[in-house]
Motif scaffolding. Structure first.
Motif, mmCIF file in Angstrom:
data_model
loop_
_atom_site.group_PDB
_atom_site.id
_atom_site.type_symbol
_atom_site.label_atom_id
_atom_site.label_comp_id
_atom_site.label_asym_id
_atom_site.label_seq_id
_atom_site.Cartn_x
_atom_site.Cartn_y
_atom_site.Cartn_z
ATOM 1 N N UNK A 1 0.664 -1.332 -0.233
ATOM 2 C CA UNK A 1 -0.102 -0.047 -0.036
ATOM 3 C C UNK A 1 0.804 0.886 0.014
ATOM 4 N N UNK A 2 0.953 2.289 -1.098
ATOM 5 C CA UNK A 2 1.967 3.181 -1.221
ATOM 6 C C UNK A 2 1.025 4.258 -0.290
ATOM 7 N N UNK A 3 0.751 5.763 -0.830
ATOM 8 C CA UNK A 3 0.617 6.515 -0.280
ATOM 9 C C UNK A 3 -1.062 7.113 -0.721
ATOM 10 N N UNK A 4 -0.903 6.738 -2.010
ATOM 11 C CA UNK A 4 -2.276 6.719 -2.585
ATOM 12 C C UNK A 4 -3.045 5.381 -2.950
ATOM 13 N N UNK A 5 -1.749 4.989 -3.342
ATOM 14 C CA UNK A 5 -2.536 3.484 -4.505
ATOM 15 C C UNK A 5 -1.864 1.781 -4.274
ATOM 16 N N UNK A 6 -1.208 1.799 -4.671
ATOM 17 C CA UNK A 6 -0.848 0.087 -5.082
ATOM 18 C C UNK A 6 0.527 -0.760 -5.735
ATOM 19 N N UNK A 7 1.377 -1.227 -5.005
ATOM 20 C CA UNK A 7 2.631 -1.921 -5.727
ATOM 21 C C UNK A 7 2.152 -3.213 -5.653
ATOM 22 N N UNK A 8 2.195 -3.735 -6.979
ATOM 23 C CA UNK A 8 1.221 -5.502 -6.769
ATOM 24 C C UNK A 8 2.969 -6.051 -7.690
ATOM 25 N N UNK A 9 3.642 -7.072 -6.453
ATOM 26 C CA UNK A 9 4.855 -7.274 -7.280
ATOM 27 C C UNK A 9 4.391 -9.199 -7.761
ATOM 28 N N UNK B 1 9.809 2.192 -4.254
ATOM 29 C CA UNK B 1 9.967 2.279 -3.329
ATOM 30 C C UNK B 1 9.443 1.512 -2.020
ATOM 31 N N UNK B 2 9.967 1.323 -1.246
ATOM 32 C CA UNK B 2 9.862 -0.306 -0.665
ATOM 33 C C UNK B 2 8.852 0.609 1.536
ATOM 34 N N UNK B 3 8.429 -0.239 2.195
ATOM 35 C CA UNK B 3 8.399 -0.167 3.151
ATOM 36 C C UNK B 3 8.686 -0.195 3.779
ATOM 37 N N UNK B 4 9.225 0.641 5.117
ATOM 38 C CA UNK B 4 7.911 1.436 5.692
ATOM 39 C C UNK B 4 8.386 2.781 5.668
ATOM 40 N N UNK B 5 8.916 3.228 4.472
ATOM 41 C CA UNK B 5 8.910 4.563 4.056
ATOM 42 C C UNK B 5 7.944 5.666 3.949
ATOM 43 N N UNK B 6 8.097 6.785 4.586
ATOM 44 C CA UNK B 6 7.320 7.701 4.496
ATOM 45 C C UNK B 6 6.526 8.519 3.017
ATOM 46 N N UNK B 7 5.329 8.639 2.790
ATOM 47 C CA UNK B 7 5.327 9.230 1.508
ATOM 48 C C UNK B 7 4.983 11.023 1.581
ATOM 49 N N UNK B 8 4.438 10.978 0.456
ATOM 50 C CA UNK B 8 4.559 12.689 1.404
ATOM 51 C C UNK B 8 3.411 13.299 1.162
ATOM 52 N N UNK C 1 1.734 11.693 3.826
ATOM 53 C CA UNK C 1 1.639 11.621 5.301
ATOM 54 C C UNK C 1 2.099 10.382 5.801
ATOM 55 N N UNK C 2 1.420 9.688 5.327
ATOM 56 C CA UNK C 2 2.056 8.380 5.624
ATOM 57 C C UNK C 2 3.019 7.316 5.375
ATOM 58 N N UNK C 3 2.478 6.002 5.981
ATOM 59 C CA UNK C 3 4.114 5.333 5.219
ATOM 60 C C UNK C 3 3.613 4.079 4.814
ATOM 61 N N UNK C 4 4.769 3.924 3.552
ATOM 62 C CA UNK C 4 4.248 2.173 2.858
ATOM 63 C C UNK C 4 3.367 1.500 4.027
ATOM 64 N N UNK C 5 3.013 -0.050 2.955
ATOM 65 C CA UNK C 5 3.298 -0.537 4.133
ATOM 66 C C UNK C 5 2.542 -1.945 3.134
ATOM 67 N N UNK C 6 2.710 -3.074 3.787
ATOM 68 C CA UNK C 6 2.466 -4.499 3.173
ATOM 69 C C UNK C 6 1.654 -4.858 3.445
ATOM 70 N N UNK C 7 0.492 -4.761 2.678
ATOM 71 C CA UNK C 7 -0.976 -5.398 2.061
ATOM 72 C C UNK C 7 -1.370 -7.147 2.021
ATOM 73 N N UNK C 8 -0.455 -7.487 1.579
ATOM 74 C CA UNK C 8 -0.048 -8.645 2.050
ATOM 75 C C UNK C 8 1.329 -8.940 2.020
ATOM 76 N N UNK C 9 2.100 -9.904 2.229
ATOM 77 C CA UNK C 9 3.641 -9.783 2.987
ATOM 78 C C UNK C 9 3.953 -10.269 1.741
#
Length: 215
Positions: free
Chosen positions: A121-129, A162-169, A171-179
């Motif tokens: 989960x990014x600041x506004x969207x999602x990254x699928x690996x 960008x990987x968790x737990x980086x900070x998005x502009x 104010x939210x942190x990137x986080x893993x929704x699925x590990x």
């Protein structure tokens, strides 16, 4: 020392400090790069007009400097303790980038025949690996599904995410929704469709052959 996917997932679920997380990713075997951070609502690069806040590399050669060497990673985050974490994407992985929850829902509603996988989960969207055959040279591309009412970007070898737990502009942190232990393999026929278009970058991507089609 190395860590497997399960132990990495468990460690990152409790990890809030980017420095420790960067070292974990490197131990896992992912080359990382220090990115600029967000401080007082602005990018640490100091450019008030920065269009990539908290997302661009702090090193001279950018993603080419990415490393998984413990001594290098330790030196970077000792120098920039608040640096966000970038992951250099290798030839065995692709990342699908969607802009928001609505785009993710619409993406999942399509008949894509893609398995469930690790999601950030990014600041506004999602990254699928997804993992891919390293022998298939997939290139990065943007806006793959314009006819579907939203765009999907593909980040492939030579780019970074960008990987968790980086900070998005925002104010939210990137986080893993699925590990990260749940990274799935992308179906080869879809990767093959991307490969065909990658060899002809001047042509528009045929979204029917890449992401829809008949199973």
């Amino acid at each position: 020392m190395t860590v497997d996917r399960k132990s990495l997932s468990e460690a990152l679920s409790h990890e809030k400090e980017v420095r420790s997380a960067a070292k974990l990713y490197a131990e896992f075997g992912w080359p990382v790069i220090p990115l600029h951070a967000i401080k007082d609502g602005s990018c640490t690069c100091g450019d008030e007009s920065c269009e990539s806040q908290g997302k661009h590399p702090r090193t001279q050669h950018g993603v080419k400097d990415a490393s998984k060497a413990p001594s290098i990673v330790e030196a970077w985050w000792s120098k920039w303790s608040d640096a966000n974490i970038g992951c250099a994407i290798g030839s065995g992985m692709i990342v699908l980038d969607l802009d928001g929850i609505e785009d993710l829902a619409a993406f999942k509603a399509l008949d894509l025949d893609l398995p469930g996988t690790a999601v950030v989960k990014t600041g506004r969207g999602f990254h699928l690996y997804y993992s891919v055959d390293p022998e298939i040279p997939v290139k990065s591309a943007v806006n793959l599904l314009p006819d579907a009412g939203f765009g999907v970007d593909v980040r492939a070898a030579g780019s970074y995410a960008v990987l968790p737990p980086s900070m998005h502009s925002g104010g939210a942190r990137y986080r893993w929704d699925s590990p990260p232990r749940s990274i799935a393999e992308a179906p080869q026929w879809r990767v093959g469709a991307l490969t065909e278009r990658a060899s002809s970058p001047s042509e528009p991507l045929d979204t029917e052959s890449v992401f829809r089609g008949v199973r």
